[in-house]
Design an enzyme around this catalytic site. Sequence first.
Site, PDB file in Angstrom:
ATOM      1  N   ARG A  62      51.713 -21.950  80.205  1.00 34.70           N
ATOM      2  CA  ARG A  62      51.518 -20.496  79.931  1.00 34.70           C
ATOM      3  C   ARG A  62      52.424 -20.234  78.436  1.00 34.70           C
ATOM      4  NH1 ARG A  62      51.289 -19.942  85.195  1.00 34.70           N
ATOM      5  NH2 ARG A  62      49.096 -19.976  86.017  1.00 34.70           N
ATOM      6  N   LYS A 103      49.888 -16.329  64.288  1.00 38.85           N
ATOM      7  CA  LYS A 103      48.280 -16.469  64.742  1.00 38.85           C
ATOM      8  C   LYS A 103      48.210 -17.988  64.908  1.00 38.85           C
ATOM      9  CE  LYS A 103      46.073 -12.873  62.331  1.00 38.85           C
ATOM     10  NZ  LYS A 103      44.728 -12.664  61.310  1.00 38.85           N
ATOM     11  N   GLU A 140      46.295 -17.777  47.258  1.00 41.41           N
ATOM     12  CA  GLU A 140      47.060 -16.884  48.361  1.00 41.41           C
ATOM     13  C   GLU A 140      48.350 -16.234  47.795  1.00 41.41           C
ATOM     14  OE1 GLU A 140      45.857 -16.302  51.442  1.00 41.41           O
ATOM     15  OE2 GLU A 140      44.407 -17.820  51.995  1.00 41.41           O
ATOM     16  N   LYS A 166      54.831 -11.531  53.412  1.00 40.14           N
ATOM     17  CA  LYS A 166      53.985 -11.534  54.973  1.00 40.14           C
ATOM     18  C   LYS A 166      54.965 -11.255  56.030  1.00 40.14           C
ATOM     19  CE  LYS A 166      50.720 -14.193  57.454  1.00 40.14           C
ATOM     20  NZ  LYS A 166      49.822 -15.337  57.790  1.00 40.14           N
ATOM     21  N   GLU A 201      47.610  -6.806  63.785  1.00 45.28           N
ATOM     22  CA  GLU A 201      46.726  -6.431  62.844  1.00 45.28           C
ATOM     23  C   GLU A 201      45.939  -5.215  63.174  1.00 45.28           C
ATOM     24  OE1 GLU A 201      44.690 -10.259  61.197  1.00 45.28           O
ATOM     25  OE2 GLU A 201      42.896  -8.864  60.873  1.00 45.28           O
ATOM     26  N   ARG A 234      48.360  -4.872  58.805  1.00 45.77           N
ATOM     27  CA  ARG A 234      48.296  -6.327  58.572  1.00 45.77           C
ATOM     28  C   ARG A 234      47.108  -6.692  57.956  1.00 45.77           C
ATOM     29  NH1 ARG A 234      50.232 -11.478  62.654  1.00 45.77           N
ATOM     30  NH2 ARG A 234      49.399 -13.063  61.183  1.00 45.77           N
ATOM     31  N   ASN A 243      44.237  -9.473  54.342  1.00 48.20           N
ATOM     32  CA  ASN A 243      42.794  -9.950  54.395  1.00 48.20           C
ATOM     33  C   ASN A 243      42.015  -9.762  52.959  1.00 48.20           C
ATOM     34  OD1 ASN A 243      42.585 -11.237  56.975  1.00 48.20           O
ATOM     35  ND2 ASN A 243      42.232  -9.275  57.821  1.00 48.20           N
ATOM     36  N   HIS A 283      39.466 -12.023  51.685  1.00 49.78           N
ATOM     37  CA  HIS A 283      39.126 -12.772  52.800  1.00 49.78           C
ATOM     38  C   HIS A 283      37.583 -12.455  53.104  1.00 49.78           C
ATOM     39  CE1 HIS A 283      42.927 -14.593  52.399  1.00 49.78           C
ATOM     40  NE2 HIS A 283      42.715 -15.197  53.516  1.00 49.78           N
ATOM     41  N   HIS A 329      35.262 -15.354  53.414  1.00 52.44           N
ATOM     42  CA  HIS A 329      35.054 -15.917  54.566  1.00 52.44           C
ATOM     43  C   HIS A 329      33.329 -16.100  54.714  1.00 52.44           C
ATOM     44  CE1 HIS A 329      38.546 -14.699  56.955  1.00 52.44           C
ATOM     45  NE2 HIS A 329      38.726 -15.824  56.525  1.00 52.44           N
TER      46      HIS A 329
HETATM   47  N1  LIG Z   1      47.150 -18.673  61.212  1.00 49.74           N
HETATM   48  C1  LIG Z   1      46.932 -17.760  60.171  1.00 49.74           C
HETATM   49  O1  LIG Z   1      47.422 -17.055  59.892  1.00 49.74           O
HETATM   50  C2  LIG Z   1      46.432 -18.809  59.031  1.00 49.74           C
HETATM   51  C3  LIG Z   1      46.448 -18.277  57.655  1.00 49.74           C
HETATM   52  C4  LIG Z   1      45.599 -18.954  56.709  1.00 49.74           C
HETATM   53  C5  LIG Z   1      45.017 -20.182  57.192  1.00 49.74           C
HETATM   54  N2  LIG Z   1      45.077 -20.732  58.460  1.00 49.74           N
HETATM   55  C6  LIG Z   1      44.269 -21.828  58.824  1.00 49.74           C
HETATM   56  O2  LIG Z   1      45.023 -23.042  58.138  1.00 49.74           O
HETATM   57  C7  LIG Z   1      43.722 -24.009  57.787  1.00 49.74           C
HETATM   58  C8  LIG Z   1      44.193 -24.456  56.399  1.00 49.74           C
HETATM   59  O3  LIG Z   1      45.178 -25.025  56.270  1.00 49.74           O
HETATM   60  P1  LIG Z   1      45.426 -25.873  54.987  1.00 49.74           P
HETATM   61  O4  LIG Z   1      44.924 -25.729  53.572  1.00 49.74           O
HETATM   62  O5  LIG Z   1      46.893 -26.295  55.072  1.00 49.74           O
HETATM   63  O6  LIG Z   1      44.798 -27.253  55.332  1.00 49.74           O
HETATM   64  P2  LIG Z   1      45.098 -28.882  56.018  1.00 49.74           P
HETATM   65  O7  LIG Z   1      45.864 -28.593  57.304  1.00 49.74           O
HETATM   66  O8  LIG Z   1      43.829 -29.445  56.317  1.00 49.74           O
HETATM   67  O9  LIG Z   1      45.923 -29.533  55.004  1.00 49.74           O
HETATM   68  C9  LIG Z   1      45.036 -29.960  53.540  1.00 49.74           C
HETATM   69  C10 LIG Z   1      45.441 -31.464  53.349  1.00 49.74           C
HETATM   70  O10 LIG Z   1      46.650 -31.837  53.018  1.00 49.74           O
HETATM   71  C11 LIG Z   1      47.189 -32.886  53.614  1.00 49.74           C
HETATM   72  N3  LIG Z   1      48.573 -32.581  53.478  1.00 49.74           N
HETATM   73  C12 LIG Z   1      49.352 -31.673  54.265  1.00 49.74           C
HETATM   74  N4  LIG Z   1      50.593 -31.737  53.685  1.00 49.74           N
HETATM   75  C13 LIG Z   1      50.690 -32.586  52.728  1.00 49.74           C
HETATM   76  C14 LIG Z   1      51.770 -33.154  52.027  1.00 49.74           C
HETATM   77  N5  LIG Z   1      52.756 -32.589  52.066  1.00 49.74           N
HETATM   78  N6  LIG Z   1      51.182 -33.969  51.045  1.00 49.74           N
HETATM   79  C15 LIG Z   1      50.142 -34.278  50.887  1.00 49.74           C
HETATM   80  N7  LIG Z   1      49.265 -34.232  51.834  1.00 49.74           N
HETATM   81  C16 LIG Z   1      49.542 -33.296  52.857  1.00 49.74           C
HETATM   82  C17 LIG Z   1      46.687 -32.783  54.894  1.00 49.74           C
HETATM   83  O11 LIG Z   1      46.505 -34.103  55.313  1.00 49.74           O
HETATM   84  C18 LIG Z   1      45.322 -32.511  54.661  1.00 49.74           C
HETATM   85  O12 LIG Z   1      44.354 -33.272  54.349  1.00 49.74           O
HETATM   86  C19 LIG Z   1      42.651 -23.226  57.931  1.00 49.74           C
HETATM   87  O13 LIG Z   1      42.180 -24.092  59.100  1.00 49.74           O
HETATM   88  C20 LIG Z   1      42.891 -21.827  58.390  1.00 49.74           C
HETATM   89  O14 LIG Z   1      42.125 -21.100  59.241  1.00 49.74           O
HETATM   90  C21 LIG Z   1      45.766 -19.949  59.390  1.00 49.74           C
HETATM   91 ZN   LIG Z   2      43.851 -17.006  53.739  1.00 49.79          ZN
END
Ligand SMILES: NC(=O)c1ccc[n+]([C@@H]2O[C@H](COP(=O)([O-])OP(=O)(O)OC[C@H]3O[C@@H](n4cnc5c(N)ncnc54)[C@H](O)[C@@H]3O)[C@@H](O)[C@H]2O)c1
Ligand SMILES: [Zn+2]
Length: 360
Positions: A117, A139, A181, A223, A233, A237, A241, A244, A248
């Site tokens: 939990r 999130k 972003e 942020k 949100e 917040r 978006n 987005h 999306h």
């Molecule tokens: N929780 C939130 O508020 C929020 C906000 C925005 C995005 N997200 C989520 O984030 C995800 C996307 O994240 P992302 O773009 O980081 O993608 P990701 O986590 O897939 O990373 C992208 C790639 O970079 C590689 N990588 C990571 N760090 C590295 C480094 N330092 N050097 C070399 N390679 C590296 C990873 O192995 C991967 O192949 C989505 O699923 C999205 O929904 C969440």
């Molecule tokens: Zn985003």
Amino acid sequence: MPRFPVATPQRNYTAVVERGAISRLAEFLPAKCGRIFVVTESAVWDLHGDRVRSALNQTTFDTLFFAGGEANKRISHVEQFAEQMAELGADRTSLIIAFGGGIVTDLGGFLAAIYMRGIPVIQIPTTLLAQVDAALGGKTGGNLVAGKNLFGSFHQPLAVLIDSDVLATLPEREYRAGLYEVIKHGVIASEPLFRVMESKRDAVFALEPKIVEHMVAESVRIKAEVVTADERESGLRRILNFGHTFGHALEAETKYSHFLHGEAVSWGIRAATHLGAALGMLPEQDSRDILAVLNAYGPIPSVAGIAAESLQARLLKDKKTIQARVHFVLPVRIGEVVVRADVPEAAVRAAIDRALAECS
Ligand SMILES: NC(=O)c1ccc[n+]([C@@H]2O[C@H](COP(=O)([O-])OP(=O)(O)OC[C@H]3O[C@@H](n4cnc5c(N)ncnc54)[C@H](O)[C@@H]3O)[C@@H](O)[C@H]2O)c1
Ligand SMILES: [Zn+2]
């Protein structure tokens, strides 16, 4: 050292933005810390795991390897990790360190949210996108077959350690996706940040430490302030978006396989900018400046062949659409946006058409 406080009803914590921030990890461990589990991807661990290992010094820890990729951001992996943790003797005092891109920070955060939990998590994001966005704000979650990020929970971390040194190994396309972003943060809340992105493009691409730290810190500041004002949100917040709603739709229409999230957001910022301008809300010069910056950091992969009407239909399916009213975040000047739910469909269609035409 830039430190940004995040204050939420769930927890108050700090986001540290500093080169070498990972080396400070031990400072942020809870006083009564049980077993430590690092959730990561092997690619990230191979490149940067030593930073975590040496920061934890003599403290023992277990590593949970996640296969990576959106297709694996599934609850089944969370269950597997939870089983592994239980076998290894994890209890309520255990700690998770989520060390990777946004997929790892989302899934690792969710694992922490549900294990017994809820146990604490420290976020150490390693992509630009995760540093300026995903790892901060609490999130967490993952994907269902029915759509992206459809399960999840708010679970605020103990701390977020943002170390720009790890960005040096990020593939250029991933880095660029994160930059969109940052541009978003400029448009919604900081004209100075936007102007830095506009005037320092070469330094940004050359990963000049001062510029990178500045743009990451400014994004985190924005942020952190927004999340502090509205954790769940319900109001402010939503401005995060920006870009987005359209983005999306583009991601979903292309089955999450053609565009990186940030690239889809870039297209979405473009569409929202056209929409704001067409509604007479955004001065023409501001609109031109936003589009020019998107172009300077582009191009994104081609949108050729994508039907405007399908994208428009998808807007209604967006998770953020409330009672069939699409809420658009629209710019009124660089540094300020508003949320509008009364936008005529014809104007939306025209904005989609223009944005598609510009990116074909
Ligand atoms: N929780 C939130 O508020 C929020 C906000 C925005 C995005 N997200 C989520 O984030 C995800 C996307 O994240 P992302 O773009 O980081 O993608 P990701 O986590 O897939 O990373 C992208 C790639 O970079 C590689 N990588 C990571 N760090 C590295 C480094 N330092 N050097 C070399 N390679 C590296 C990873 O192995 C991967 O192949 C989505 O699923 C999205 O929904 C969440
Ligand atoms: Zn985003």
